[in-house]
Design a protein around this motif. Structure first.
Motif, PDB file in Angstrom:
ATOM      1  N   SER A 216       0.826  -1.209   0.000  1.00 30.30           N
ATOM      2  CA  SER A 216       0.000   0.000   0.000  1.00 30.30           C
ATOM      3  C   SER A 216       0.859   1.258   0.000  1.00 30.30           C
ATOM      4  O   SER A 216       0.526   2.259  -0.650  1.00 30.30           O
ATOM      5  N   THR A 217       1.996   1.220   0.722  1.00 31.61           N
ATOM      6  CA  THR A 217       2.894   2.375   0.738  1.00 31.61           C
ATOM      7  C   THR A 217       3.573   2.559  -0.608  1.00 31.61           C
ATOM      8  O   THR A 217       3.825   3.689  -1.041  1.00 31.61           O
ATOM      9  N   LEU A 218       3.873   1.447  -1.291  1.00 30.84           N
ATOM     10  CA  LEU A 218       4.458   1.542  -2.632  1.00 30.84           C
ATOM     11  C   LEU A 218       3.545   2.315  -3.570  1.00 30.84           C
ATOM     12  O   LEU A 218       4.004   3.159  -4.347  1.00 30.84           O
ATOM     13  N   LEU A 219       2.262   2.039  -3.509  1.00 22.24           N
ATOM     14  CA  LEU A 219       1.315   2.728  -4.383  1.00 22.24           C
ATOM     15  C   LEU A 219       1.309   4.226  -4.099  1.00 22.24           C
ATOM     16  O   LEU A 219       1.283   5.041  -5.020  1.00 22.24           O
ATOM     17  N   ALA A 220       1.371   4.590  -2.812  1.00 27.18           N
ATOM     18  CA  ALA A 220       1.409   6.009  -2.454  1.00 27.18           C
ATOM     19  C   ALA A 220       2.702   6.659  -2.933  1.00 27.18           C
ATOM     20  O   ALA A 220       2.706   7.800  -3.423  1.00 27.18           O
ATOM     21  N   LEU A 221       3.814   5.941  -2.809  1.00 30.26           N
ATOM     22  CA  LEU A 221       5.113   6.465  -3.237  1.00 30.26           C
ATOM     23  C   LEU A 221       5.122   6.708  -4.751  1.00 30.26           C
ATOM     24  O   LEU A 221       5.543   7.763  -5.221  1.00 30.26           O
ATOM     25  N   LEU A 222       4.660   5.725  -5.520  1.00 30.39           N
ATOM     26  CA  LEU A 222       4.687   5.860  -6.979  1.00 30.39           C
ATOM     27  C   LEU A 222       3.692   6.901  -7.470  1.00 30.39           C
ATOM     28  O   LEU A 222       3.899   7.525  -8.514  1.00 30.39           O
ATOM     29  N   ARG A 223       2.636   7.099  -6.721  1.00 29.47           N
ATOM     30  CA  ARG A 223       1.672   8.139  -7.093  1.00 29.47           C
ATOM     31  C   ARG A 223       2.319   9.519  -7.033  1.00 29.47           C
ATOM     32  O   ARG A 223       1.983  10.417  -7.802  1.00 29.47           O
ATOM     33  N   ALA A 224       3.284   9.672  -6.131  1.00 29.28           N
ATOM     34  CA  ALA A 224       3.993  10.947  -6.001  1.00 29.28           C
ATOM     35  C   ALA A 224       5.247  11.010  -6.866  1.00 29.28           C
ATOM     36  O   ALA A 224       5.811  12.083  -7.041  1.00 29.28           O
ATOM     37  N   CYS A 225       5.687   9.866  -7.396  1.00 30.89           N
ATOM     38  CA  CYS A 225       6.921   9.797  -8.202  1.00 30.89           C
ATOM     39  C   CYS A 225       6.599   9.270  -9.590  1.00 30.89           C
ATOM     40  O   CYS A 225       7.051   8.190  -9.972  1.00 30.89           O
ATOM     41  N   GLN A 226       5.821  10.005 -10.323  1.00 28.40           N
ATOM     42  CA  GLN A 226       5.311   9.488 -11.586  1.00 28.40           C
ATOM     43  C   GLN A 226       6.286   9.631 -12.752  1.00 28.40           C
ATOM     44  O   GLN A 226       5.921   9.368 -13.899  1.00 28.40           O
ATOM     45  N   THR A 227       7.522  10.053 -12.476  1.00 21.96           N
ATOM     46  CA  THR A 227       8.526  10.087 -13.534  1.00 21.96           C
ATOM     47  C   THR A 227       9.264   8.759 -13.662  1.00 21.96           C
ATOM     48  O   THR A 227      10.045   8.580 -14.592  1.00 21.96           O
TER      49      THR A 227
END
Length: 239
Positions: free
Chosen positions: A122-133
């Motif tokens: 779940s934290t991975l999804l939040a991280l990638l949502r903020a790091c979309q490059t």
């Protein structure tokens, strides 16, 4: 970037959040001690450029074996990469301006150590949502996603027939919009039904390579067929 990879490999305790702060966050007043030593102004100018305090040239972070519950949790890393959470309707430029590494394209989170796989995903999804490059992502050695946790590999086909929806993988494909290359090596839970549930025609439309080292050859072949058919274009599977 090279120093981070080196320290991650050879440090007995890993890099940790403190190490990331030392490597990538600089304060202007830290130059005072150097000034007191009477350092040459030209040398200081070169040093200032080399430090690159905005981290605009950092394009890759190798944090293999570094994610754990003690020294560097994925939640810690998410806050480090994006100190300001993305707001509703935030523009792309505003999101990148709040990012510690606005040019980050390659990220390795391989072989994490955690007591809570569900929280990790779940934290991975939040991280990638903020790091979309991010276009290159390694999740080698990751634990089984929570929506597959209660079935063994031998019974997954029974519980999850072709075309079924795996919430975690579908969500992953929705938040990693720039992804082109993903490493799922040594993830024994990967199969064709799981990979077919990703959104290949939208979020993962640019993914052309899946790395599956340590995965059975027959499974790799089935994954390749499923991904290629779902995407409508060739997807290479590397063993």
């Amino acid at each position: 970037m090279a120093l981070l990879a080196y320290l991650a490999r050879y440090s007995p305790t890993g890099v940790g959040l403190d190490g990331l702060n030392v490597l990538f966050r600089y304060e202007d007043d830290e130059q005072t001690d150097v000034d007191d030593l009477g350092a040459d102004l030209d040398a200081l100018s070169v040093l200032d450029r080399a430090l690159d305090s905005d981290n605009e040239r950092v394009s890759a972070l190798d944090l293999s074996f570094q994610i754990d519950d003690l020294y560097l949790s994925l939640a810690d890393l998410a806050r480090f990469l994006s100190p300001k959470p993305p707001g509703e309707g935030e523009t792309w430029l505003a999101l990148m301006a709040a990012h510690t590494f606005p040019a980050l394209t390659a990220l390795s989170l391989a072989y994490p150590s955690t007591n809570s796989p569900t929280k990790l995903w779940s934290t991975l999804l939040a991280l990638l949502r903020a790091c979309q490059t991010v276009s290159v992502l390694s999740l080698a050695g990751w634990p089984i996603p929570p929506d597959m946790f209660y079935s063994t590999p031998s019974t997954q086909a029974q519980f999850y027939p072709a075309g079924s929806s795996f919430t975690t993988i579908r969500s992953l494909s929705r938040v990693s919009l720039c992804l082109k290359w993903i490493d799922l090596s040594y993830c024994s839970w990967v199969d064709e039904h799981l990979m077919a549930s990703a959104e290949w025609r939208s979020g993962w439309r640019n993914v052309g390579t899946i790395v599956l080292k340590g995965v059975d050859a027959e499974v790799c072949a089935r994954v390749q067929r499923a991904a290629t058919e779902s995407r409508g274009a060739w997807v290479e599977v590397v063993r």
